[in-house]
Design an enzyme around this catalytic site. Sequence first.
Site, PDB file in Angstrom:
ATOM      1  CB  SER A  49       6.564  35.204 -17.450  1.00 59.11           C
ATOM      2  OG  SER A  49       6.343  36.159 -17.479  1.00 59.11           O
ATOM      3  CE1 TYR A  71      11.780  36.314 -16.377  1.00 62.97           C
ATOM      4  CE2 TYR A  71       9.461  38.066 -17.152  1.00 62.97           C
ATOM      5  CZ  TYR A  71      10.129  36.391 -16.912  1.00 62.97           C
ATOM      6  OH  TYR A  71       9.201  36.404 -15.377  1.00 62.97           O
TER       7      TYR A  71
HETATM    8  P1  NDP Z   1      12.027  38.366  -6.540  1.00 60.59           P
HETATM    9  O1  NDP Z   1      13.100  38.715  -7.260  1.00 60.59           O
HETATM   10  O2  NDP Z   1      11.306  38.967  -5.239  1.00 60.59           O
HETATM   11  O3  NDP Z   1      12.270  36.781  -6.359  1.00 60.59           O
HETATM   12  C1  NDP Z   1      12.924  36.060  -7.441  1.00 60.59           C
HETATM   13  C2  NDP Z   1      13.927  35.378  -6.386  1.00 60.59           C
HETATM   14  O4  NDP Z   1      14.902  34.350  -7.454  1.00 60.59           O
HETATM   15  C3  NDP Z   1      14.925  35.328  -5.429  1.00 60.59           C
HETATM   16  O5  NDP Z   1      14.770  34.772  -4.313  1.00 60.59           O
HETATM   17  C4  NDP Z   1      16.562  34.995  -5.775  1.00 60.59           C
HETATM   18  O6  NDP Z   1      16.713  34.840  -4.680  1.00 60.59           O
HETATM   19  C5  NDP Z   1      16.390  33.796  -6.811  1.00 60.59           C
HETATM   20  N1  NDP Z   1      16.719  33.916  -7.826  1.00 60.59           N
HETATM   21  C6  NDP Z   1      17.903  35.068  -8.629  1.00 60.59           C
HETATM   22  N2  NDP Z   1      18.921  34.720  -8.961  1.00 60.59           N
HETATM   23  C7  NDP Z   1      19.218  33.261  -8.533  1.00 60.59           C
HETATM   24  C8  NDP Z   1      20.308  33.075  -8.418  1.00 60.59           C
HETATM   25  N3  NDP Z   1      21.214  33.153  -9.365  1.00 60.59           N
HETATM   26  N4  NDP Z   1      20.448  32.240  -7.680  1.00 60.59           N
HETATM   27  C9  NDP Z   1      19.389  32.174  -6.512  1.00 60.59           C
HETATM   28  N5  NDP Z   1      18.381  32.608  -6.525  1.00 60.59           N
HETATM   29  C10 NDP Z   1      18.410  33.197  -6.978  1.00 60.59           C
HETATM   30  O7  NDP Z   1      10.792  37.827  -7.895  1.00 60.59           O
HETATM   31  P2  NDP Z   1       9.762  37.045  -8.049  1.00 60.59           P
HETATM   32  O8  NDP Z   1       9.561  36.004  -6.732  1.00 60.59           O
HETATM   33  O9  NDP Z   1       8.829  37.925  -9.070  1.00 60.59           O
HETATM   34  O10 NDP Z   1      10.305  36.327  -9.275  1.00 60.59           O
HETATM   35  C11 NDP Z   1      10.228  34.524  -9.454  1.00 60.59           C
HETATM   36  C12 NDP Z   1       9.655  33.670 -10.013  1.00 60.59           C
HETATM   37  O11 NDP Z   1       8.600  34.275 -10.785  1.00 60.59           O
HETATM   38  C13 NDP Z   1      10.933  34.278 -11.542  1.00 60.59           C
HETATM   39  O12 NDP Z   1      11.002  33.064 -12.641  1.00 60.59           O
HETATM   40  C14 NDP Z   1      10.158  35.144 -12.367  1.00 60.59           C
HETATM   41  O13 NDP Z   1      10.627  35.296 -13.975  1.00 60.59           O
HETATM   42  C15 NDP Z   1       8.390  34.771 -12.193  1.00 60.59           C
HETATM   43  N6  NDP Z   1       7.586  35.387 -12.813  1.00 60.59           N
HETATM   44  C16 NDP Z   1       7.046  36.796 -11.665  1.00 60.59           C
HETATM   45  C17 NDP Z   1       6.452  37.211 -12.007  1.00 60.59           C
HETATM   46  C18 NDP Z   1       6.136  38.889 -11.435  1.00 60.59           C
HETATM   47  O14 NDP Z   1       5.666  39.641 -12.261  1.00 60.59           O
HETATM   48  N7  NDP Z   1       6.466  39.248 -10.333  1.00 60.59           N
HETATM   49  C19 NDP Z   1       5.126  37.123 -13.578  1.00 60.59           C
HETATM   50  C20 NDP Z   1       5.685  35.676 -13.571  1.00 60.59           C
HETATM   51  C21 NDP Z   1       6.381  35.178 -13.475  1.00 60.59           C
HETATM   52  P3  NDP Z   1      18.774  35.723  -4.087  1.00 60.59           P
HETATM   53  O15 NDP Z   1      18.803  37.245  -4.672  1.00 60.59           O
HETATM   54  O16 NDP Z   1      18.391  35.808  -2.770  1.00 60.59           O
HETATM   55  O17 NDP Z   1      19.148  34.444  -5.617  1.00 60.59           O
HETATM   56  C1  8X3 Z   2       6.690  38.458 -14.961  1.00 56.62           C
HETATM   57  C2  8X3 Z   2       5.550  39.016 -15.685  1.00 56.62           C
HETATM   58  O1  8X3 Z   2       4.605  40.396 -17.942  1.00 56.62           O
HETATM   59  O2  8X3 Z   2       6.171  42.238 -16.096  1.00 56.62           O
HETATM   60  O3  8X3 Z   2       7.018  37.218 -15.571  1.00 56.62           O
HETATM   61  O4  8X3 Z   2       6.941  39.976 -17.903  1.00 56.62           O
HETATM   62  S1  8X3 Z   2       6.016  40.098 -16.505  1.00 56.62           S
END
Ligand code: NDP
Ligand code: 8X3
Length: 266
Positions: A152, A165
């Site tokens: 991220s 985070y």
């Molecule tokens: P979502 O919340 O939409 O998806 C997160 C995914 O992670 C879900 O499929 C969830 O599945 C899974 N997950 C979370 N905890 C667990 C666990 N304990 N065991 C198994 N699976 C888990 O978020 P995003 O798609 O946005 O996030 C995906 C990645 O991208 C993350 O690492 C996030 O930090 C990163 N990210 C997101 C950004 C954003 O702005 N959205 C920007 C930068 C990075 P379930 O709940 O079914 O277990």
């Molecule tokens: C998610 C992006 O800027 O919300 O990783 O932390 S930010």
Amino acid sequence: MQAIRVAPARSYNARMTQKTALVTGASAGFGAAIAAKFAERGWRVIAFARRADRLAQLVERFGKERVHTAAFDIRDEAALRAALGALPDNFRNIDLLVNNAGLALGTAKAQAADLAQWRQMIDTNITALVALTRALLPQLIERKGAIVNISSISGTHPYTGGNVYGGTKAFVTQFSANLRVDLHGTGVRVTNVEPGMAETEFTLVRTSGDQAASDKLYAGAHPITPQDIAETVWWVANLPPHLDITRIEVMPVSQSAAGLQVARDA
Ligand code: NDP
Ligand code: 8X3
């Protein structure tokens, strides 16, 4: 004039079906879009997450020959090992690991933050990610495969409330860099993807289900979409084998980093 030789046509699927990707966090957001993109373009996909009903949608869409799912908490190392041990034969040869599962919890400053939430982020974003990576490294080396870690911008650009985070994502970014060095000469590619603001379930999770807060954050910002990141991962994973995109930072045009602050007479 010399005749131009045209290679026999092969379907896109026929060329790609030998490859298998394991995508964590495939029940929502980036992970669901990545899993769908690779499955629709002919890869076999192993999809991990906790929510079985969401994972089942991938199987409904692409079939059991194309998608294998396992629903468990990735922080549970025994469950992770069991899921890997139970992979069907045709899903055992993994070419690509996408470490995507992760979350942010809370927006409070460090001095008001909840230690349990910090632990959950560390256990998910760091500990589970390294456990899975370590388990798959031997076969990724054997197959000259690839690792894509979803980090991220928060691992590079600090912001108020980003505390642990951002710390976990800084770990992922540095782990990716160090993996590349350790894997030198093996042919394994490592890419660290660093997205900025993207509209997924991320903010709903971070705010414990506050839909209004999520809507407000993304309103008018034209944030990154899950499709955008899926396309990015597809691109880095399908480059010619001599190329490694080591880091890629992706932001919406509407977002930029504006850093320093000054507290006067503090
Ligand atoms: P979502 O919340 O939409 O998806 C997160 C995914 O992670 C879900 O499929 C969830 O599945 C899974 N997950 C979370 N905890 C667990 C666990 N304990 N065991 C198994 N699976 C888990 O978020 P995003 O798609 O946005 O996030 C995906 C990645 O991208 C993350 O690492 C996030 O930090 C990163 N990210 C997101 C950004 C954003 O702005 N959205 C920007 C930068 C990075 P379930 O709940 O079914 O277990
Ligand atoms: C998610 C992006 O800027 O919300 O990783 O932390 S930010």
